[in-house]
Design a protein around this motif. Structure first.
Motif, PDB file in Angstrom:
ATOM      1  N   GLY A 248      87.926  36.602  11.871  1.00  0.00           N
ATOM      2  CA  GLY A 248      88.673  36.907  10.657  1.00  0.00           C
ATOM      3  C   GLY A 248      87.704  37.118   9.509  1.00  0.00           C
ATOM      4  O   GLY A 248      86.699  37.819   9.632  1.00  0.00           O
ATOM      5  N   ASP A 249      87.989  36.438   8.377  1.00  0.00           N
ATOM      6  CA  ASP A 249      87.093  36.577   7.233  1.00  0.00           C
ATOM      7  C   ASP A 249      86.050  35.455   7.185  1.00  0.00           C
ATOM      8  O   ASP A 249      85.329  35.295   6.211  1.00  0.00           O
ATOM      9  CB  ASP A 249      87.896  36.585   5.923  1.00  0.00           C
ATOM     10  N   ARG A 250      85.974  34.685   8.303  1.00  0.00           N
ATOM     11  CA  ARG A 250      85.017  33.601   8.380  1.00  0.00           C
ATOM     12  C   ARG A 250      84.199  33.735   9.666  1.00  0.00           C
ATOM     13  O   ARG A 250      83.902  34.832  10.095  1.00  0.00           O
ATOM     14  CB  ARG A 250      85.726  32.254   8.278  1.00  0.00           C
TER      15      ARG A 250
END
Length: 257
Positions: A248-250
């Protein structure tokens, strides 16, 4: 509406045990309304810091403020209404029913005997944690994981503004760990503030908002150009090789063999 001040503010905190330094000049802020995770190797001082913040240990130097008030200015009852603390270790002695154990979380509100409202709050806490079916079971007959969930329900029954959890998933299996972390996420989304020690960085990165890293009793600051899940930073924290996998965004991280 003005910006909220920090839920916890620590300035220049130091602590030693029998002459051995454990925490060295700790300064940090825990934001309100977020899920903050404390990370670091075993022996880095995480549990000691949590015990100090929970009012369980006296510190030699520095200042700790809880919701803007000096920690040392709180009475035991007053602190319990603001701050709920779940320590890492607990030894059950008396075979109280689960419901009665959770009801002890209402102690700061009760003068003589629990009222109907206190019982309703305790039952609601059991329901939220997902263990209402255990309410009449003797606490001492439960598994370690079940006891942990009861203790979390007890903290919720306090109805504090801030909860400290020291390794809350340590006795839980995979499914109950995920259930608890989702519950924490729901509580934070409903404006509670949570600070937790977690061993697993991946659980922290999946559910947390804010991350603080301890190494050798001091706060390790994240360089401006790095993110908490970046490989180079985590290798410095844990003193081992890491692989960082985008998610995801991590990212998720795994130690190299």
């Amino acid at each position: 509406m003005g910006e909220l001040g920090p839920a916890i503010q620590v300035d220049g905190l130091s602590f030693a045990y029998e002459g051995r330094p454990i925490l060295d000049d700790i300064s940090l802020e825990i934001p309100q309304g977020q899920f903050t995770v404390l990370l670091g190797k075993n022996g880095s001082g995480k549990s000691t810091l949590m015990r100090i913040l929970g009012g369980m240990l006296e510190f030699e130097r520095g200042q700790v403020r809880i919701m803007g008030e000096e920690l040392l200015s709180f009475s035991t009852r007053g602190r319990a209404k603001v701050l709920g603390y779940l320590p890492q270790h607990h030894r059950a002695v008396f075979p109280f029913a689960v419901e009665d154990v959770v009801l002890t979380g209402r102690a700061s509100y009760v003068s003589y005997a629990p009222k109907k409202e206190d019982l309703e709050i305790a039952v609601d806490a059991l329901r939220r944690v997902g263990i209402l079916h255990l309410r009449e079971r003797p606490y001492t007959e439960l598994s370690g994981g079940e006891q942990q969930m009861v203790r979390i329900a007890r903290v919720l029954a306090q109805q504090p503004r801030l909860i400290l959890l020291d390794e809350p998933t340590s006795h839980l299996d995979f499914l109950n760990s995920a259930h608890l972390l989702r519950l924490i996420r729901e509580l934070v989304d409903a404006d509670l503030t949570v600070l937790a020690v977690l061993h697993d960085p991946n659980s922290a990165f999946l559910y947390g908002d804010h991350f603080i890293f301890l190494k050798d009793g001091a706060v390790e600051r994240l360089p401006a150009a790095e993110r908490p899940w970046d490989r180079d930073f985590l290798e410095r924290i844990y003193d081992t090789g890491m692989d960082s996998i985008p998610y995801g965004d991590r990212a998720l991280v795994v130690p190299k063999g």
